[in-house]
Design an enzyme around this catalytic site. Structure first.
Site, PDB file in Angstrom:
ATOM      1  CE  LYS A 103      -4.466   1.109   0.628  1.00 45.96           C
ATOM      2  NZ  LYS A 103      -5.644   0.245   0.391  1.00 45.96           N
TER       3      LYS A 103
HETATM    4  N1  GLU Z   1      -7.305   0.270  -3.009  1.00 46.82           N
HETATM    5  C1  GLU Z   1      -8.085  -0.916  -3.237  1.00 46.82           C
HETATM    6  C2  GLU Z   1      -8.043  -1.827  -2.028  1.00 46.82           C
HETATM    7  O1  GLU Z   1      -7.843  -1.390  -0.915  1.00 46.82           O
HETATM    8  C3  GLU Z   1      -7.715  -1.601  -4.539  1.00 46.82           C
HETATM    9  C4  GLU Z   1      -6.310  -2.126  -4.633  1.00 46.82           C
HETATM   10  C5  GLU Z   1      -5.912  -2.618  -6.016  1.00 46.82           C
HETATM   11  O2  GLU Z   1      -6.746  -2.633  -6.903  1.00 46.82           O
HETATM   12  O3  GLU Z   1      -4.748  -2.973  -6.153  1.00 46.82           O
HETATM   13  O4  GLU Z   1      -8.294  -3.000  -2.099  1.00 46.82           O
END
Ligand code: GLU
Length: 410
Positions: A103
């Site tokens: 993240k």
């Molecule tokens: N931000 C989204 C999540 O927390 C999507 C992550 C992604 O598509 O890689 O799952």
């Protein structure tokens, strides 16, 4: 209150001890692979230099390249991003897509920046970290405060260093290597899963009422998909506050109003309520789809919903989770409930690598297949092991990551 990382740790520890995971494997799975913190300076429109802090936390890559969103929010900090990165490791394992977890984020209030400033911020961030991501290393995607436009800038800037590589980021605009259905995917997945969840209690969308907190990407598509399935949505909200209408809110009208006014405030289809009140409404299903830590030890005893679906990441603190367990309020956990977004990110990455585009109906069909299959697996584990759905999801995810780690070795 526990930090985001400590909260994720607590659930991990609980499942790890049920599984009898060795201490050495626990250590390995808890320890992030790489923590990146960089300075992101930009020139503001007024000529001044402003300095921001950017993060990319790469938690685990045992099952594949690391995957996870990029959040632009003023509350972003190292610990929160690390906690969210570990959730991504478990989330990609729960739905069995070939990724690890990461993240990223920048601590910034996006409302303070112009579009040009956001573009400069994004490109500068890519300049700092481009060597650490890529289609086979770590693939960012949208999260709070970022959009398909942000992803387009990331792709463009990344390609200046590495050449053509649309699979270096997902959640791109459909006109620039994005996937049909990616934008709606998280909300559509929440809706698919909520319906599967309710069915196990002999309920349907039609005979249940819903309160949804958050009217951003996740909240709006969750509301639209559920309403199309026949649900009565009696409350919605955005950052400025909520609206309540026991007869049901007209979601398309609310969407139109909020797109034009940039807020739900003043929408005539309901009575104003606060975000705090929304969480305590007498709705059958409560869906927090905005920030983390909104259901805490302070308000969990007063929640009147019969079911909770964690569309946001970490909206329930571990203390509140314990209260819901004791009150026997079933919770559909975040690492399953909002996994539709990363699942369609996977479909986008696959299409980019194959230079082949799926149509919307194929994306929706595959998404539903992934969501129901994962839900059924977790439901079976929960019944067999007599554990809450969250614990069942962690058992499944940790088992998969631990097996990949053992097979691959260190
Ligand atoms: N931000 C989204 C999540 O927390 C999507 C992550 C992604 O598509 O890689 O799952």
């Amino acid at each position: 209150m526990k930090s985001a990382f400590e909260a994720a740790q607590q659930y991990f520890e609980e499942a790890a001890s049920i599984m009898g995971l060795s201490d050495s494997m626990k250590d390995l799975l808890v320890t992030p692979e790489r923590e990146i913190k960089v300075q992101v300076p930009i020139r503001r429109d007024n000529g001044q230099i402003a300095t921001y802090i950017g993060y990319r936390m790469q938690h685990n890559s045992a099952r594949g390249p690391m995957k996870g969103g990029l959040r632009y929010h003023h509350e972003v900090n190292a610990d929160e991003v690390l906690g969210l990165a570990s959730l991504m490791t478990w989330k990609t394992a729960v739905v069995d897509i070939p990724y690890g977890g990461a993240k990223g984020g920048i601590s910034v209030d996006v409302r303070d920046l112009s579009v040009d400033e956001l573009e400069r911020l994004t490109r500068r961030f890519v300049d700092e970290i481009h060597d650490l991501f890529g289609p086979d290393k770590d693939i960012p995607a949208p999260d709070m405060g970022t959009s398909s436009q942000t992803m387009a800038w990331i792709m463009n800037q990344y390609q200046k260093f590495h050449g053509f590589a649309p699979a270096c980021v997902t959640g791109k605009p459909v006109d620039l290597y994005g996937a049909e259905g990616r934008e709606e995917a998280t909300g559509r997945g929440v809706s698919n899963l909520t319906l599967a969840f309710l069915r196990r209690f002999n309920r349907t969308a039609e005979n249940s009422t819903f309160a949804i907190q958050g009217f951003g990407n996740v909240g709006t598509y969750t509301a639209s998909c559920l309403q199309q399935a026949g649900a009565r949505i009696i409350a919605i909200s955005d950052v400025n506050g909520g609206l309540f209408n026991p007869a049901g809110i007209d979601i398309p009208a609310a969407l139109e109003y909020s797109a034009a006014q940039k807020t739900l405030q003043g929408f005539p289809g309901g009575t104003p309520i606060s975000n705090a009140e929304l969480l305590l409404l007498d709705a059958d299903v409560l869906i927090p789809a905005a920030l983390g830590n909104v259901l805490t030890a302070e308000n969990a005893h007063d929640v009147r919903a019969k079911f909770i679906v964690e569309a946001a990441n970490g909206p329930i603190t571990p203390e509140a989770d314990a209260i819901f367990r004791q009150r026997e309020i079933p919770v559909l956990p975040d690492i399953l409930a909002n996994a539709g977004g990363v699942t369609v990110s996977y479909f986008e990455w696959v299409q980019n690598q194959q230079y082949f585009r799926w149509d919307l109906s194929r994306v929706r069909e595959e998404l539903e297949k992934y969501m129901t299959r994962s839900f059924n697996r977790i439901w079976t584990i929960a019944v067999e092991k007599k554990v809450p759905l969250r614990t069942a999801a962690y058992l499944l995810a940790i088992g998969r990551v631990a097996r990949a780690t053992e097979l691959g070795g260190v």
